[in-house]
Design an enzyme around this catalytic site. Structure first.
Site, mmCIF file in Angstrom:
data_model
loop_
_atom_site.group_PDB
_atom_site.id
_atom_site.type_symbol
_atom_site.label_atom_id
_atom_site.label_comp_id
_atom_site.label_asym_id
_atom_site.label_seq_id
_atom_site.Cartn_x
_atom_site.Cartn_y
_atom_site.Cartn_z
ATOM 1 N N GLU A 1 -4.455 -29.576 -0.185
ATOM 2 C CA GLU A 1 -4.682 -29.856 -1.606
ATOM 3 C C GLU A 1 -4.371 -28.650 -2.486
ATOM 4 O O GLU A 1 -4.566 -28.687 -3.692
ATOM 5 C CB GLU A 1 -6.118 -30.327 -1.836
ATOM 6 C CG GLU A 1 -6.432 -31.676 -1.208
ATOM 7 C CD GLU A 1 -5.508 -32.782 -1.705
ATOM 8 O OE1 GLU A 1 -5.390 -32.938 -2.931
ATOM 9 O OE2 GLU A 1 -4.907 -33.472 -0.864
ATOM 10 N N ARG B 1 22.736 -18.872 -5.919
ATOM 11 C CA ARG B 1 24.121 -19.092 -6.339
ATOM 12 C C ARG B 1 24.419 -18.443 -7.694
ATOM 13 O O ARG B 1 25.576 -18.365 -8.100
ATOM 14 C CB ARG B 1 24.474 -20.583 -6.354
ATOM 15 C CG ARG B 1 23.702 -21.405 -7.328
ATOM 16 C CD ARG B 1 23.973 -22.882 -7.140
ATOM 17 N NE ARG B 1 25.270 -23.308 -7.665
ATOM 18 C CZ ARG B 1 25.552 -23.465 -8.954
ATOM 19 N NH1 ARG B 1 24.641 -23.213 -9.882
ATOM 20 N NH2 ARG B 1 26.751 -23.865 -9.341
ATOM 21 N N ASP C 1 28.586 -26.296 -14.822
ATOM 22 C CA ASP C 1 27.697 -27.187 -14.092
ATOM 23 C C ASP C 1 26.852 -28.013 -15.036
ATOM 24 O O ASP C 1 26.672 -27.650 -16.192
ATOM 25 C CB ASP C 1 26.687 -26.383 -13.256
ATOM 26 C CG ASP C 1 27.355 -25.682 -12.110
ATOM 27 O OD1 ASP C 1 28.447 -26.101 -11.727
ATOM 28 O OD2 ASP C 1 26.750 -24.718 -11.619
ATOM 29 N N PRO D 1 2.871 -29.095 -7.446
ATOM 30 C CA PRO D 1 3.261 -30.205 -8.328
ATOM 31 C C PRO D 1 2.603 -30.108 -9.692
ATOM 32 O O PRO D 1 3.057 -30.737 -10.647
ATOM 33 C CB PRO D 1 2.808 -31.457 -7.564
ATOM 34 C CG PRO D 1 1.831 -30.977 -6.549
ATOM 35 C CD PRO D 1 2.174 -29.553 -6.242
HETATM 36 N N1 ADE Z 1 4.267 -28.768 -3.613
HETATM 37 C C1 ADE Z 1 4.031 -30.085 -3.493
HETATM 38 N N2 ADE Z 1 4.745 -30.783 -4.385
HETATM 39 C C2 ADE Z 1 5.481 -29.871 -5.097
HETATM 40 C C3 ADE Z 1 6.397 -29.962 -6.157
HETATM 41 N N3 ADE Z 1 6.739 -31.134 -6.706
HETATM 42 N N4 ADE Z 1 6.927 -28.841 -6.641
HETATM 43 C C4 ADE Z 1 6.584 -27.651 -6.120
HETATM 44 N N5 ADE Z 1 5.717 -27.498 -5.123
HETATM 45 C C5 ADE Z 1 5.170 -28.594 -4.609
#
Ligand code: ADE
Length: 279
Positions: free
Chosen positions: A135, A177, A192, A108
């Protein structure tokens, strides 16, 4: 083989097996059956050598959760990378070389995954996905791997998943794709949302689409689509795309070159579907 994909994970079962699961289904499954895309799934615990197959440990500096161990990841990536990213003569002819590929670490806290990233990945011969859990992975693993190969830390969106596995499936579907021969209609990716081929819809969200019957539960298909006037239909589709983009993703409009008609359409309000524009 076109694109070779390695996935290292503590949940190999997430990705199915040789005959079923997300990588054997629909477009991606057909591309895999044809040999346009190949998958190797690796269980990270194979490289966890203690009796409990431990892959994580407490964080230095304190804090919640656990961190994935660098020694386990290092051993796993060394071995996966040493194996050939199989590239055949067709790849050589297409100018793809047998290289060590790109390491992609879903997190994330990575840079956003976009259609542009998907397009770049579709031109690679080898991608290695390293799925973190808990984590995350000890930061030295990415630091070290960057000295050996290109490494991308990638986020699929502004939310936190329990691990990288679902993010990897998202990326594989978006990349798969785009591979030559995967979409039935080679140009259908261009129109798209986010279609990037420089068509009239570049940078816009796609508007609504319709099929038979012409009337459904009292809702009519927009008349213009039945007109046979292709220029007028293209303009209408751009209008709808502009309105939808303004309503759902106003941030995208700033990057667009708008003509006078575009501005007029946007000034007229923000309906997002063809006829009954409420909701
Ligand atoms: N792992 C946990 N959350 C994630 C996200 N939003 N994008 C990519 N990998 C992740």
């Amino acid at each position: 083989m076109g694109l070779n994909i390695d996935i290292v994970t503590i949940f190999p079962e997430y990705f199915g097996d040789e005959t079923s699961g997300p990588l054997r289904t629909s477009l991606i499954g057909k591309a895999a059956a044809r040999g346009d895309i190949g998958f190797q799934i690796h269980d990270l615990r194979r490289w966890a050598l203690d009796v409990h197959h431990t892959v994580d440990d407490v964080p230095f500096g304190g804090g919640p959760g656990m961190v994935m161990k660098p020694d386990v990841w290092g051993a796993a990536l060394d071995e996966v990378l040493a194996a050939d990213g199989a590239v055949d003569s067709a790849d050589a002819a297409a100018g793809r070389s047998a290289d060590s590929g790109r390491l992609v670490v879903p997190t994330p806290s990575g840079v956003p995954f976009t259609q542009a990233v998907a397009t770049r990945y579709a031109a690679q011969s080898r991608l290695i996905f390293a799925c973190g859990r808990y984590e995350g992975i000890d930061g030295r693993v990415v630091d070290h791997m960057r000295q050996r190969m290109p490494v991308d830390e990638i986020s699929v969106g502004d939310y936190v998943l329990a691990g990288g596995e679902a993010a990897v499936l998202v990326m594989i579907e978006a990349v798969g794709r785009l591979l030559p021969g995967v979409l039935g209609n080679a140009s259908s990716a261009d129109d798209d949302s986010f279609g990037g081929a420089g068509g009239s819809m570049t940078g816009l969200l796609e508007g609504p689409v319709y099929t038979r019957p012409r009337t459904w539960r009292g809702h009519e298909v927009p008349e213009i689509l039945l007109s046979g006037n292709h220029a007028a239909i293209a303009r209408w589709r751009r209008d709808m795309a502009l309105r939808r983009t303004a309503a759902h993703r106003p941030d995208l409009l700033t990057a667009l070159e708008l003509d006078a008609r575009d501005r007029q359409v946007l000034a007229a309000g923000f309906p997002v579907s063809g006829k009954d524009m409420a909701h």
